[in-house]
Design a protein around this motif. Structure first.
Motif, mmCIF file in Angstrom:
data_model
loop_
_atom_site.group_PDB
_atom_site.id
_atom_site.type_symbol
_atom_site.label_atom_id
_atom_site.label_comp_id
_atom_site.label_asym_id
_atom_site.label_seq_id
_atom_site.Cartn_x
_atom_site.Cartn_y
_atom_site.Cartn_z
ATOM 1 N N ALA A 1 0.822 -1.212 0.000
ATOM 2 C CA ALA A 1 0.000 0.000 0.000
ATOM 3 C C ALA A 1 0.857 1.263 0.000
ATOM 4 O O ALA A 1 0.507 2.259 -0.648
ATOM 5 N N SER A 2 1.982 1.224 0.704
ATOM 6 C CA SER A 2 2.867 2.382 0.751
ATOM 7 C C SER A 2 3.447 2.677 -0.624
ATOM 8 O O SER A 2 3.504 3.835 -1.067
ATOM 9 N N GLU A 3 3.868 1.624 -1.316
ATOM 10 C CA GLU A 3 4.472 1.828 -2.633
ATOM 11 C C GLU A 3 3.421 2.163 -3.685
ATOM 12 O O GLU A 3 3.698 2.900 -4.638
ATOM 13 N N LEU A 4 2.213 1.647 -3.530
ATOM 14 C CA LEU A 4 1.138 2.031 -4.441
ATOM 15 C C LEU A 4 0.827 3.517 -4.299
ATOM 16 O O LEU A 4 0.596 4.216 -5.295
ATOM 17 N N ALA A 5 0.824 4.006 -3.060
ATOM 18 C CA ALA A 5 0.603 5.432 -2.840
ATOM 19 C C ALA A 5 1.721 6.255 -3.458
ATOM 20 O O ALA A 5 1.489 7.293 -4.092
ATOM 21 N N GLY A 6 2.955 5.787 -3.288
ATOM 22 C CA GLY A 6 4.086 6.489 -3.889
ATOM 23 C C GLY A 6 4.030 6.466 -5.402
ATOM 24 O O GLY A 6 4.335 7.468 -6.059
#
Length: 294
Positions: free
Chosen positions: A137-142
């Protein structure tokens, strides 16, 4: 640069503040407490009051910075999925503050999301939007910010350690105390990648200075340390027997840690070292576990 740093009083952030200041940067550190504010001021950083639960306040602080490093994360792993979604919202808010500029945002993820599959070596260039690890989820947001033209890069963390804390291994220590044994699952041949705290702090600094949009870096000093060797180090330190737990009994013994205990999570930092000139020099994970004051 004037760098806005979330998690500034946490495990990573407390090492990153002096790393950044020592390199000539100005640090604005986020904290929620009076004690944290005092620690940041003593370290030479400015203080910004804020929490992960109020991303708008973090966005306002980031808007006044030349760069942002996001290391804060809610480490209640019993609520891991929920906390990963909270991180997604915070990253989106930080990115909004940098829209229309080339100011860099360095976010944090885990090396596990760089693995093509169970037991396969995680590498920097693997980005699988459908990865089952909730931390994706963190990398998708990034990635969403990157597609919107915001300069985002990622530092992926292994088990970051010093003689005081060691990532997921720290709760294993408390569990061993409670259970009276230091345990691993099956043969214990599964591996955790590891990296020393000071090496990780240096990597964050190099990443924010590099300002490379879309880059992914691994703070890995050791590609894979067998979990059985970790359990044996804990057994030595705690003076407890070391035992194998059958896979079908893992949930009963490890509780919320059962999802992590059998994972095989080797990871490489070869591309990171080549691209940033970063080379880990800190002690090994086992050396730090042996140096702990249990």
């Amino acid at each position: 640069m004037r760098i806005f740093l979330t998690g500034a009083t946490g495990f990573i952030g407390s090492a990153l503040v002096p790393e950044l200041i020592g390199a000539g940067h100005q640090v604005v550190g986020v904290t929620r407490s009076d004690a944290g504010a005092e620690a940041l001021a003593a370290a030479g950083a400015e203080v910004h009051r804020g929490t992960l639960e109020e991303p708008e306040g973090l966005r306002d602080g980031a808007a006044k910075a030349h760069a942002v490093i996001h290391t804060a994360f809610d480490h209640d792993f019993s609520r891991f999925v929920e906390n990963c979604e909270k991180d997604r919202r915070v990253i989106a808010a930080l990115g909004q503050a940098l829209a229309g500029s080339d100011r860099p945002l360095v976010i944090t993820s885990g090396v596990g999301v760089g693995s093509p599959g169970h037991g396969q070596l995680a590498v920097e260039d693997v980005f699988n939007p459908s990865h089952p690890n909730p931390r994706i989820a963190s990398e998708l947001a990034g990635n969403a910010l990157l597609e919107a033209g915001i300069n985002v890069s990622v530092v992926r963390l292994p088990q970051v350690h010093n003689p005081v804390k060691q990532g997921l291994i720290s709760p294993l220590i408390e569990m061993a105390r409670q259970k009276g044994v230091s345990a691993y699952v099956g043969e214990g041949r599964n591996r955790y990648s590891a990296g020393h705290l000071l090496d990780a702090a240096r990597l964050y600094r190099l990443a924010v200075e590099k300002r490379q949009p879309g880059a992914r870096y691994h703070a890995v000093g050791e590609e894979g340390v067998e979990v059985r060797a970790i359990a044996e180090a804990l057994g030595r330190g705690l003076n407890l027997p070391v035992v194998s737990i059958a896979p079908e009994k893992a949930a009963e013994h490890f509780g919320w840690m059962a999802m992590f205990a059998p994972m095989d999570l080797p990871a490489s930092s070869a591309l990171t070292q080549a691209r940033l000139g970063w080379h880990p020099t800190g002690p090994t994970l086992i050396a730090d576990l042996d140096a702990m004051r249990y």
